[in-house]
Design an enzyme around this catalytic site. Structure first.
Site, PDB file in Angstrom:
ATOM      1  N   ASP A  88      -8.680   0.948   6.237  1.00  0.00           N
ATOM      2  CA  ASP A  88      -7.736   0.823   7.338  1.00  0.00           C
ATOM      3  C   ASP A  88      -8.308   1.456   8.608  1.00  0.00           C
ATOM      4  O   ASP A  88      -8.371   0.833   9.664  1.00  0.00           O
ATOM      5  CB  ASP A  88      -6.398   1.484   6.972  1.00  0.00           C
ATOM      6  N   ASP A 112       0.851  -1.192   0.000  1.00  0.00           N
ATOM      7  CA  ASP A 112       0.000   0.000   0.000  1.00  0.00           C
ATOM      8  C   ASP A 112       0.894   1.252   0.000  1.00  0.00           C
ATOM      9  O   ASP A 112       1.812   1.357   0.820  1.00  0.00           O
ATOM     10  CB  ASP A 112      -0.870  -0.038   1.271  1.00  0.00           C
ATOM     11  N   GLY A 115      -7.801   8.537   7.014  1.00  0.00           N
ATOM     12  CA  GLY A 115      -7.971   8.858   8.427  1.00  0.00           C
ATOM     13  C   GLY A 115      -9.426   8.915   8.854  1.00  0.00           C
ATOM     14  O   GLY A 115     -10.332   8.499   8.122  1.00  0.00           O
ATOM     15  N   ALA A 171     -11.413   5.034   2.198  1.00  0.00           N
ATOM     16  CA  ALA A 171     -12.820   4.645   2.054  1.00  0.00           C
ATOM     17  C   ALA A 171     -13.416   4.013   3.306  1.00  0.00           C
ATOM     18  O   ALA A 171     -14.375   3.259   3.224  1.00  0.00           O
ATOM     19  CB  ALA A 171     -12.961   3.706   0.857  1.00  0.00           C
ATOM     20  N   GLU A 216      -1.350   5.946  -8.958  1.00  0.00           N
ATOM     21  CA  GLU A 216      -2.299   6.937  -8.444  1.00  0.00           C
ATOM     22  C   GLU A 216      -2.138   8.259  -9.176  1.00  0.00           C
ATOM     23  O   GLU A 216      -1.038   8.745  -9.389  1.00  0.00           O
ATOM     24  CB  GLU A 216      -2.116   7.158  -6.936  1.00  0.00           C
TER      25      GLU A 216
HETATM   26  P1  13P Z   1      -8.974   4.872   5.422  1.00  0.00           P
HETATM   27  O1  13P Z   1      -8.111   5.748   6.269  1.00  0.00           O
HETATM   28  O2  13P Z   1     -10.222   5.572   5.026  1.00  0.00           O
HETATM   29  O3  13P Z   1      -9.251   3.549   6.052  1.00  0.00           O
HETATM   30  O4  13P Z   1      -8.168   4.584   4.058  1.00  0.00           O
HETATM   31  C1  13P Z   1      -7.211   3.551   4.009  1.00  0.00           C
HETATM   32  C2  13P Z   1      -6.396   3.593   2.774  1.00  0.00           C
HETATM   33  O5  13P Z   1      -6.680   4.261   1.803  1.00  0.00           O
HETATM   34  C3  13P Z   1      -5.192   2.747   2.756  1.00  0.00           C
HETATM   35  O6  13P Z   1      -4.436   2.955   1.608  1.00  0.00           O
HETATM   36  O1  G3H Z   2      -3.329   5.001   3.579  1.00  0.00           O
HETATM   37  C1  G3H Z   2      -2.667   4.754   4.584  1.00  0.00           C
HETATM   38  C2  G3H Z   2      -2.990   3.556   5.389  1.00  0.00           C
HETATM   39  O2  G3H Z   2      -4.030   3.829   6.285  1.00  0.00           O
HETATM   40  C3  G3H Z   2      -1.769   3.030   6.058  1.00  0.00           C
HETATM   41  O3  G3H Z   2      -1.408   3.839   7.119  1.00  0.00           O
HETATM   42  O4  G3H Z   2       1.024   4.266   6.698  1.00  0.00           O
HETATM   43  O5  G3H Z   2       0.037   4.536   8.986  1.00  0.00           O
HETATM   44  O6  G3H Z   2       0.328   2.251   7.999  1.00  0.00           O
HETATM   45  P1  G3H Z   2       0.091   3.710   7.733  1.00  0.00           P
HETATM   46 ZN    ZN Z   3      -4.527   4.935   0.832  1.00  0.00          ZN
END
Ligand code: 13P
Ligand code: G3H
Ligand code: ZN
Length: 311
Positions: free
Chosen positions: A256, A82, A181, A213, A134
């Site tokens: 997330d 990710d 977030g 999302a 992206e």
């Molecule tokens: P959220 O913070 O809305 O869960 O998004 C997670 C995300 O896009 C991870 O790449």
């Molecule tokens: O888009 C980000 C994800 O929520 C991952 O968050 O980089 O804090 O692990 P992180």
């Molecule tokens: Zn993301």
């Protein structure tokens, strides 16, 4: 079934009018909860790992958990990087067994984004690994409360065909008003479905990804606040909007924050109600159970990918 890349899953999701959940994983309980939910609902899964998660848990530990998830189920599971920050991180994940990576060049100018994305695609495709790029920029990563509505952050539909053709990416994350977030909107939630429609019209059959999302489930925000937390104004993407997106060209929906909220809410509740307990197996059991139920809810009522593992 071995780990798979996302190509076939996205083709089926596009044709079937549903989306696959991409859930961020950071530890064993989270992996187990998502895997168990996928098993119960017979759903394909994307388990995604950020650079921060790799730093926290170490690549090899996460990879072994993914292998365990595969051994424990017969589900098609994608292990995805990710927000890959650079070529080296993407290469390291590909060399280390991931089946899909995101290269996030969204902060770069158009030409630099194309250059780094194409470099990752060339390396990945030689190894049958799929790549997400992206275009456009999501608000909310650094300053979660201040969600920008500046049009400049949205994806420009006039750029998507050139970006996809010149990079060769397998899927594209776009910015239509979601943000990362727990503080996504200041007022009424609003997504630019018009941009999504324009992008999909220009890229027929091509899988689109929605980041940021989470719904920021009010029940868990309330639980956190009730048991000593402090999250006034937390607000996510309404489920009705996510369902609408899942039926469109959006084939991957990233979640997330909802996992974090469920984890934190249940943990706060348990520890407040059992001040004498100090066995992690006791307090992580309700956490894992609730994570599993939340993911099941997403699969069935938001993504629509229940029963799609076997197709
Ligand atoms: P959220 O913070 O809305 O869960 O998004 C997670 C995300 O896009 C991870 O790449
Ligand atoms: O888009 C980000 C994800 O929520 C991952 O968050 O980089 O804090 O692990 P992180
Ligand atoms: Zn993301």
């Amino acid at each position: 079934m071995p780990l798979v890349n996302s190509r076939d899953l996205f083709r089926k999701a596009y044709e079937g009018g549903y989306a696959i959940g991409a859930f961020n994983v950071n530890n064993m309980e989270i992996v187990q909860a998502i895997t168990e939910a996928g098993k119960i609902e017979n759903a394909p899964l994307i388990l995604q790992v950020s650079a921060g998660a790799r730093k926290y848990a170490k690549h090899v530990y996460l990879m072994k958990l993914m292998e365990a998830a595969v051994l424990d189920t017969d589900l098609p599971i994608v292990v995805h990087l990710d927000h890959g920050p650079d070529f080296e991180t993407c290469k390291s994940c590909i060399d280390g067994g991931f089946t899909s990576v995101m290269i996030d060049g969204s902060h770069l100018d158009f030409e630099a984004n194309i250059a780094v994305t194409k470099r990752v695609v060339d390396y990945a495709h030689e190894r049958d690994i799929t790549v997400e790029g992206e275009l456009g920029r999501l608000a909310g990563i650094e300053d979660a409360v201040n969600v920008s509505t500046d049009d400049a952050a949205f994806t420009d539909p006039d750029q998507v065909v050139e970006f996809v053709e010149r990079t060769g990416v397998d899927s594209l994350a776009i910015a239509i008003g979601t943000s990362h977030g727990a503080f996504k909107f200041k007022g009424e939630p609003r997504l630019r479905f018009d941009i999504l429609e324009k992008v999909s019209a220009k890229l027929p059959g091509f899988p689109i990804v929605l980041h940021g999302a989470s719904s920021v489930i009010p029940e868990y925000v309330d639980m956190i606040n009730r048991y000593g937390g402090d999250m006034p104004g937390a607000q996510g993407v309404p489920e009705s909007m996510l369902r609408q997106a899942a039926k469109s060209a959006v084939c991957k929906i990233n979640i997330d924050s909802d996992l974090r909220l469920v984890f934190t809410g249940e943990l706060r509740k348990y520890l407040a109600e059992h001040p004498g307990h100090f066995d992690p197996r006791q307090y992580l059991t309700p956490v894992r159970d609730s994570l599993r139920e939340m993911v099941r809810h997403k699969i069935v009522h938001v993504l629509g990918c229940d029963g799609k593992a076997a197709e």
